[in-house]
Write a protein that holds these residues in place. Structure first.
Motif: not given
Length: 352
Positions: A1-4, A192-194, A330-331, A349-352
């Protein structure tokens, strides 16, 4: 699980207040004495330091809660979620609803409750609360939403930063030219997205720094107006930020395990163009690197400093292709960072 962040929205008020509109003001020093310079020179120096050419003020019939709701509607639409499924509405602000012409801030009920009401959300399990954390309030709201979701007590959160600083400005204070109005909002959810929130860091410096930004009387000693206005010790804030914010950003990045060479954008609170540039340069110097070109998008020149709204508004503008020569794909790894009253500092720190 990722939090976006799955949806963004912003509201930029229609009224444009240009620098030349301040030429007719009677600017005074804090002790009430006359400033020995014409307003044209004062305003020109202000532009050179802050980078601000114009700022936005809300129309008189709109309040902070209205601006927050407008931004929230866009974020909800972008995320394609059912608003009744929201678990939390977190609204970062500092002064509540200050109605045009009023001398009193209105915070009962909370801005979050007002936003929930305006969004017509019926679900009582959707909890709304306000967050007072100075200019870093929206970033801190994202950090709290992340904690709620990570703990399993929430799945979807709405985080808003909104402010109408134009209602609390001393017309006799040069610093009043820096502030503006606006709102930015995001939907944060488990996916569930990266990508998503990698790590975060926050700090409060209050031993000597708590009152660097405060409420005080007008600079006009002859005024019988008893209202209080936003005030700041600009030089102390500049020195504090330049010393502490780069270190906080480095601590957060090092904790994330992400290489500084992988950072694509730094979205820093739009406080003062020269100060922000100095902070990011100092941050890269900590890694013995030069600040990369185009790493720090700026909106302050046209939008001014809208406190908690600057970072989410900037983010939304970039994602919508509304900021020249800036994009986040993205990324991409992005740093959100802010500093403000308290004195508070935080970073994500955040990954799109």
């Amino acid at each position: 699980m990722n939090i976006k962040i799955t949806g963004t929205g912003s509201y930029i008020p229609a009224n444009i207040e240009k620098n030349e509109n301040f030429h007719s003001h009677e600017f005074l020093n804090s002790d009430g004495s006359t400033i020995n310079a014409p307003n044209e020179v004062i305003v020109k120096k202000f532009k050179a330091i802050t980078g601000i050419e114009e700022r936005r003020y809300a129309k008189s019939h709109l309040n902070t809660s209205d601006l927050a709701t407008f931004a929230a509607e866009k974020a909800i639409e972008k995320a394609k979620i059912n608003r009744e499924e929201l678990d939390y509405i977190i609204v970062a602000h500092n002064y509540g609803d200050v109605r045009s012409g009023s001398i009193q801030s209105d915070t009962v009920p909370s801005i979050a409750s007002r936003v929930k009401h305006l969004l017509r959300i019926k679900n009582p399990k959707c909890v709304g609360y306000d967050l007072l954390f100075g200019c870093p309030g929206w970033v801190e709201g994202v950090i709290q939403a992340n904690a709620f979701i990570k703990s399993g007590i929430a799945k979807k959160c709405l985080v808003i930063g909104a402010e109408t600083l134009s209602r609390i400005l001393d017309p006799h204070d040069r610093d009043s030219m820096i502030y503006s109005d606006g709102a930015g909002a995001v939907i944060i959810e488990a996916t569930d997205d990266e990508g998503g929130i990698i790590t975060h860091d926050s700090a409060t410096f209050a031993l000597d720094e708590a009152h660097f930004i405060f409420f005080g009387q007008t600079n006009n000693q002859n005024s019988v107006d008893n209202r209080r206005y936003i005030k700041m010790y600009g030089r102390k804030i500049y020195e504090f930020a330049l010393t502490n914010v780069p270190l906080a950003m480095k601590s957060c990045l090092d904790k994330s395990g992400v290489s500084i060479s992988d950072v694509k954008k730094i979205l820093i609170h739009q406080a003062n163009e020269k100060m922000d540039e100095a902070i990011v340069k100092r941050f890269y110097e900590l890694y013995n690197m030069q600040m990369p070109e185009n790493i720090m998008p700026m909106s302050i020149g046209k939008l001014g400093n809208s406190s908690v709204a600057t970072v989410p508004t900037l983010y939304d503008l970039i994602l919508n292709g509304e900021l020249d020569n800036q994009e986040i794909n993205k990324g991409d790894v992005v740093i959100f960072a802010s500093v403000g009253a308290g004195m508070n500092i935080n970073a994500i720190i955040y990954k799109q």
